[in-house]
Design an enzyme around this catalytic site. Structure first.
Site, PDB file in Angstrom:
ATOM      1  N   LYS A   1       0.856  -1.186   0.000  1.00 13.81           N
ATOM      2  CA  LYS A   1       0.000   0.000   0.000  1.00 13.81           C
ATOM      3  C   LYS A   1       0.891   1.234   0.000  1.00 13.81           C
ATOM      4  O   LYS A   1       1.948   1.241   0.655  1.00 13.81           O
ATOM      5  CB  LYS A   1      -0.862  -0.060   1.270  1.00 13.81           C
ATOM      6  CG  LYS A   1      -1.918   1.005   1.413  1.00 13.81           C
ATOM      7  CD  LYS A   1      -2.749   0.726   2.678  1.00 13.81           C
ATOM      8  CE  LYS A   1      -3.878   1.702   2.890  1.00 13.81           C
ATOM      9  NZ  LYS A   1      -4.685   1.378   4.101  1.00 13.81           N
TER      10      LYS A   1
ATOM     11  N   SER B   1      -9.591   1.040   3.185  1.00 12.50           N
ATOM     12  CA  SER B   1      -8.829   1.890   2.314  1.00 12.50           C
ATOM     13  C   SER B   1      -7.734   1.175   1.514  1.00 12.50           C
ATOM     14  O   SER B   1      -7.212   1.748   0.549  1.00 12.50           O
ATOM     15  CB  SER B   1      -8.167   2.999   3.136  1.00 12.50           C
ATOM     16  OG  SER B   1      -7.280   2.448   4.079  1.00 12.50           O
TER      17      SER B   1
ATOM     18  N   SER C   1      -9.415  -1.530   7.295  1.00  6.78           N
ATOM     19  CA  SER C   1      -8.906  -1.354   5.928  1.00  6.78           C
ATOM     20  C   SER C   1      -8.125  -2.512   5.341  1.00  6.78           C
ATOM     21  O   SER C   1      -7.777  -2.476   4.162  1.00  6.78           O
ATOM     22  CB  SER C   1      -8.041  -0.107   5.856  1.00  6.78           C
ATOM     23  OG  SER C   1      -8.877   1.007   5.797  1.00  6.78           O
TER      24      SER C   1
HETATM   25  N1  GLN Z   1     -12.869   3.221   6.719  1.00  5.26           N
HETATM   26  C1  GLN Z   1     -12.271   3.577   7.969  1.00  5.26           C
HETATM   27  C2  GLN Z   1     -11.881   5.033   7.946  1.00  5.26           C
HETATM   28  O1  GLN Z   1     -12.133   5.656   6.994  1.00  5.26           O
HETATM   29  C3  GLN Z   1     -11.091   2.696   8.249  1.00  5.26           C
HETATM   30  C4  GLN Z   1      -9.915   3.055   7.472  1.00  5.26           C
HETATM   31  C5  GLN Z   1      -8.696   2.265   7.808  1.00  5.26           C
HETATM   32  O2  GLN Z   1      -8.765   1.188   8.421  1.00  5.26           O
HETATM   33  N2  GLN Z   1      -7.569   2.799   7.424  1.00  5.26           N
HETATM   34  O3  GLN Z   1     -11.349   5.557   8.855  1.00  5.26           O
END
Ligand code: GLN
Length: 493
Positions: free
Chosen positions: A79, A154, A178
């Site tokens: 990532k 994400s 994520s």
């Molecule tokens: N969707 C969640 C957020 O927007 C989790 C994101 C993540 O785990 N990085 O914060």
């Protein structure tokens, strides 16, 4: 099966027996990338030449009879929020579009030490804020199972790359789900290790008390292999735990007789997609038939985890993102007359709308007068969520839930409705709030799209987590399914 769809475990055997060269393996993934990447769009940076050069070097070493480490010659990607020396690290944000880190994240050092082949950096929601990868400042990634759907987020680029055969494994980060949520949307295995299990040195911080790095793989054995390679104490990360790393593969026995599994009632609300519910409960029945003790339990504070997360995570993010000011890193808005207007223009132009929303939320809940009412209260709720798990783990070794309330949704469906986007993480956030290890494994399909089963265990008990997930997986064929993208008869546009 096509070479690019093999597992790490299968490749290791083939390399060891000299049935195949590392260059052939690498080339197969690069060819696959040429074939499908214009549709999937998982990669922000592709390191094709470095990858092939490394593959050749490793083949030479093998020819010379050298012994190579476990991940040697396995093409993978990370990532784009993990630093690789000399390679652009953008967090899918315009503000970091020209940032080239001068050092490696610890996970990158470890993978380089294992001689894995780094093929590139993967798309994500800007600064890991989002659940669909639509918040990337550069482009959207598609779900390989259906190109009109999101891959989740994400870490959507990581999930999509592994699912589509564009990498044998990938790393992602999980702050509120994520890793697990995109893994479930793309039909691959996603593991969030215990907070402190894997060093975050060199990971661009989103919410420091929640962030954790972990692997995306095609099966549980591969998850154990990658976790083994990246886990362990790191003096460069003060939150990394000084605990020995067990041999994870040896916990993959297939025997789960006597394991106690709790099914948390609160994770099966009215709104849960009925087919997702059916598929997940079927998995629970199966685990029972394999000798586990399965029973319903209650975790009463579950519904408050999401709301308190959306106070704590933005609060921490607003502090972490203060450093992106046009002076120290990345983009600087040209033409400002003084320092303050330069700061403001840089952040105005450099950050996307969701990141700005989080910064505003975060600074609001931390401001005097609101700190006690919001931030402190959210921390107290966090303790209640953790207490639910502590109580449950007195009776159970493992908690079973769906990973996400739905399967992958349409691109564009939720992007203008932040609350519905936030709800995608309803079931994954509690494990981050409590710092626990959790995994998503494929457990079936609904509307032709993959469904994920989530298992959560006690802190630092990744062994029970992997053992249970492995036993389930091996009794099913779900993990062997691959999307049809790129083949003739490709039905997903
Ligand atoms: N969707 C969640 C957020 O927007 C989790 C994101 C993540 O785990 N990085 O914060």
């Amino acid at each position: 099966m096509e070479l690019y769809y093999y597992t790490i475990n299968e490749l290791q055997n083939k390399i060891r027996n000299k049935e195949i060269s590392i260059t052939e393996i690498t080339q197969s993934v690069l060819d696959r990338i040429s074939e499908v990447e214009s549709k999937v769009k998982a990669y922000l940076t592709l390191m094709q030449d470095q990858g092939l050069k490394k593959a050749k070097e490793l083949d030479d070493q093998l020819m010379n009879g050298e012994d190579l480490p476990a991940l040697a010659g396995i093409p993978m990607a990370v990532k784009d929020n993990m630093c690789i020396e000399g390679v652009k690290t953008t967090c899918a944000s315009k503000i970091l579009d020209n940032f080239i880190p001068p050092y490696n994240a610890t996970v990158i050092e470890k993978l380089a030490g294992q001689k894995a082949i780094l093929l590139g950096k993967l798309n994500m929601d800007e600064y890991a804020m989002g659940s669909s990868t639509e918040n990337s400042s550069f482009f959207k990634t598609a779900n390989p199972w259906d190109l009109t759907k999101v891959p989740g987020g994400s870490s959507g680029g990581s999930a999509a790359a592994v699912s589509a055969g564009e990498a044998f494994f990938a790393l992602g980060s999980d702050t509120g789900g994520s890793i697990r949520q995109p893994a479930s949307f793309c039909g691959v295995v996603g593991l969030k290790p215990t907070y402190g299990r894997v060093s975050r040195y060199g990971l661009v911080a989103y919410a420091s008390s929640l962030d954790q790095i972990g692997p995306f793989t095609r099966d549980v054995t591969d998850a154990a292999i990658v976790l083994q390679a990246i886990a362990g104490h790191d003096s460069l990360d003060s939150t990394s735990a000084k605990l020995p790393v067990p041999d994870y593969r040896s916990s993959l026995t297939g025997d789960i007789k006597g394991i106690r599994i709790g099914i948390a009632r609160e994770y099966f609300p009215e709104e849960l997609n009925p087919q997702v519910k059916e598929v997940v409960l079927k998995a629970a029945e199966q685990l029972e038939s394999m000798g586990a003790h399965v029973e319903e339990c209650s975790m009463p504070h579950t519904e408050h985890a999401l709301t308190s997360y959306y106070i704590i995570a933005p609060a921490e993010a607003s502090a972490n993102l203060a450093r992106f000011d046009g002076v120290r890193y990345g983009y600087r808005s040209p033409g400002s007359k003084d320092l303050m207007s330069m700061y403001m223009a840089t952040r105005q132009e450099g950050f996307g709308p969701e990141v700005k929303r989080r910064i505003m939320l975060g600074t609001y809940v931390l401001s005097s007068g609101y700190y006690d009412a919001y931030y402190l209260r959210a921390l107290k709720v966090r303790t209640l969520v953790k207490n639910d798990f502590d109580a449950a783990f007195k009776k159970y070794d493992c908690i079973l839930t769906p990973t996400s309330p739905t399967v992958a949704f349409d691109i564009g469906e939720r992007i203008d409705d932040p609350i519905s986007m936030y709800l995608a993480d309803l079931f994954t956030i509690p494990a981050n709030m409590a710092g626990l290890p959790a995994i998503s494994v494929p457990c079936g399909f609904s509307e032709g799209l993959p469904v994920g089963l989530q298992l959560t265990c006690k802190a630092f008990d990744e062994e029970t987590l992997l053992k249970t997930a492995y036993a389930y997986e091996q009794n099913n064929e779900w993990y062997k399914q691959r999307p049809s993208i790129g083949k003739s008869g490709d039905n997903n546009v």
